[in-house]
Design a protein around this motif. Sequence first.
Motif, PDB file in Angstrom:
ATOM      1  N   THR A 105      42.422  41.765  32.299  1.00 39.92           N
ATOM      2  CA  THR A 105      42.321  43.211  32.414  1.00 39.92           C
ATOM      3  C   THR A 105      43.581  43.865  31.868  1.00 39.92           C
ATOM      4  OG1 THR A 105      43.296  43.246  34.628  1.00 39.92           O
ATOM      5  CG2 THR A 105      40.909  42.927  34.475  1.00 39.92           C
ATOM      6  N   ALA A 106      43.519  45.171  31.681  1.00 37.72           N
ATOM      7  CA  ALA A 106      44.672  45.891  31.136  1.00 37.72           C
ATOM      8  C   ALA A 106      45.883  45.798  32.055  1.00 37.72           C
ATOM      9  CB  ALA A 106      44.297  47.358  30.901  1.00 37.72           C
ATOM     10  N   SER A 107      45.638  45.615  33.355  1.00 40.95           N
ATOM     11  CA  SER A 107      46.748  45.544  34.313  1.00 40.95           C
ATOM     12  C   SER A 107      47.308  44.141  34.466  1.00 40.95           C
ATOM     13  CB  SER A 107      46.275  46.060  35.674  1.00 40.95           C
ATOM     14  OG  SER A 107      45.211  45.260  36.166  1.00 40.95           O
ATOM     15  N   GLY A 108      46.769  43.185  33.703  1.00 41.97           N
ATOM     16  CA  GLY A 108      47.273  41.821  33.763  1.00 41.97           C
ATOM     17  C   GLY A 108      46.530  40.916  34.718  1.00 41.97           C
ATOM     18  N   GLY A 109      45.476  41.427  35.367  1.00 41.09           N
ATOM     19  CA  GLY A 109      44.669  40.606  36.250  1.00 41.09           C
ATOM     20  C   GLY A 109      43.533  39.941  35.492  1.00 41.09           C
ATOM     21  N   PHE A 110      42.543  39.507  36.246  1.00 39.90           N
ATOM     22  CA  PHE A 110      41.410  38.800  35.663  1.00 39.90           C
ATOM     23  C   PHE A 110      40.117  39.356  36.254  1.00 39.90           C
ATOM     24  CE2 PHE A 110      45.066  36.060  35.519  1.00 39.90           C
ATOM     25  CZ  PHE A 110      45.043  35.534  34.242  1.00 39.90           C
ATOM     26  N   GLU A 139      35.513  42.198  41.561  1.00 38.78           N
ATOM     27  CA  GLU A 139      36.554  43.155  41.215  1.00 38.78           C
ATOM     28  C   GLU A 139      37.719  42.358  40.644  1.00 38.78           C
ATOM     29  OE1 GLU A 139      38.718  43.546  45.560  1.00 38.78           O
ATOM     30  OE2 GLU A 139      36.952  44.766  45.176  1.00 38.78           O
ATOM     31  N   GLU A 140      38.787  43.049  40.295  1.00 33.81           N
ATOM     32  CA  GLU A 140      39.904  42.365  39.646  1.00 33.81           C
ATOM     33  C   GLU A 140      40.519  41.306  40.560  1.00 33.81           C
ATOM     34  OE1 GLU A 140      44.258  43.551  37.824  1.00 33.81           O
ATOM     35  OE2 GLU A 140      42.545  44.896  37.502  1.00 33.81           O
ATOM     36  N   LEU A 141      40.790  40.165  39.972  1.00 31.72           N
ATOM     37  CA  LEU A 141      41.372  39.027  40.675  1.00 31.72           C
ATOM     38  C   LEU A 141      42.744  38.755  40.079  1.00 31.72           C
ATOM     39  CD1 LEU A 141      40.876  36.420  42.536  1.00 31.72           C
ATOM     40  CD2 LEU A 141      40.104  35.328  40.426  1.00 31.72           C
ATOM     41  N   ASP A 142      43.796  38.764  40.902  1.00 27.99           N
ATOM     42  CA  ASP A 142      45.117  38.464  40.357  1.00 27.99           C
ATOM     43  C   ASP A 142      45.418  36.977  40.494  1.00 27.99           C
ATOM     44  OD1 ASP A 142      46.056  38.004  43.002  1.00 27.99           O
ATOM     45  OD2 ASP A 142      46.636  40.096  43.221  1.00 27.99           O
ATOM     46  N   ALA A 143      46.457  36.528  39.800  1.00 28.79           N
ATOM     47  CA  ALA A 143      46.776  35.108  39.764  1.00 28.79           C
ATOM     48  C   ALA A 143      47.133  34.572  41.143  1.00 28.79           C
ATOM     49  CB  ALA A 143      47.919  34.854  38.775  1.00 28.79           C
ATOM     50  N   THR A 200      39.941  31.889  30.319  1.00 28.27           N
ATOM     51  CA  THR A 200      40.041  33.038  29.419  1.00 28.27           C
ATOM     52  C   THR A 200      39.701  32.634  27.989  1.00 28.27           C
ATOM     53  OG1 THR A 200      41.752  34.025  30.824  1.00 28.27           O
ATOM     54  CG2 THR A 200      41.569  34.855  28.578  1.00 28.27           C
ATOM     55  N   THR A 201      40.212  31.490  27.556  1.00 26.04           N
ATOM     56  CA  THR A 201      39.918  30.999  26.206  1.00 26.04           C
ATOM     57  C   THR A 201      38.430  30.747  26.019  1.00 26.04           C
ATOM     58  OG1 THR A 201      42.108  29.970  26.048  1.00 26.04           O
ATOM     59  CG2 THR A 201      40.409  29.148  24.552  1.00 26.04           C
TER      60      THR A 201
END
Length: 281
Positions: free
Chosen positions: A196-201, A162-166, A188-189
Amino acid sequence: MRSQRSSGTRSAGTGALIVLDNAADAEQVRPLLPGTRGCRALITSRRPLPDLGAAARYPVPVLAPGDSLELLRATAGAERVAMDIPAVQQIADLLGHLPLALSLIGHHMRDHPAWTLGDYYREPLLTLALEDGVRTALAASDTRLPKGARRLLRLSALHPLEELDAATATALLGKPATVTEYHLATLTTAHLIQRTASGGFQLHPLTHAYAEERICVDEPATHIRQALARLLEHSRGRGATVRLGTRTLHGFRLPMPRQHAEADVEPRLPQQRGAGRVLAA
């Protein structure tokens, strides 16, 4: 991709389209580029390849669900897919709608009629996709990463798909936030993690499965337990807990957080049992 410096000469005046697949860097493809008018080159790569100058660049997303179904229908056979459309859609979801994986599994479905659609659940499905080519493609990008980014990729397998934040990535890595952000940008590169659209990964399901494989090989059991301890402490600091389960990967019982939610019971850290790399929740 094999290097053939004479390709430009052979294609002169033919109006040819040269396809260079899975390029590692600009230096690898530059000798193969056609030098005459009327000839074009189509290059695919997991990296941006900025050194190619004025080349037009187009991001290639995963397939839409309907297109994934059509690709499985084309490779597995219409009758095979028609047996259970919802099951086939679930297979496409588990593969993250990646064209290479869909094509590989479609051919496996065609060549192994004894396998029911229900046999393609998560573990054998992802193993088959990795075994038949996806692992090679991911490893080609992985091996070019700096050490810190490679380690973060592996530790990310301890987080649910699921989404992972920094901040959570920082807890897993155990390094300053600036270092983690640098490694996230590197991943990411390399298209090994997506913003993600919410700024997560977000890890692609097959990248997550690849990271699960590699963490069993590349990270000592003590380091895995330390990363889980940091993850649990980070979650408690946010007013949440992580429920731990276990999965057996290549003979190792690897603790895997199930979800960020209030657990019925307080989770405890896994303990190492006996010799070797055995972990249990």
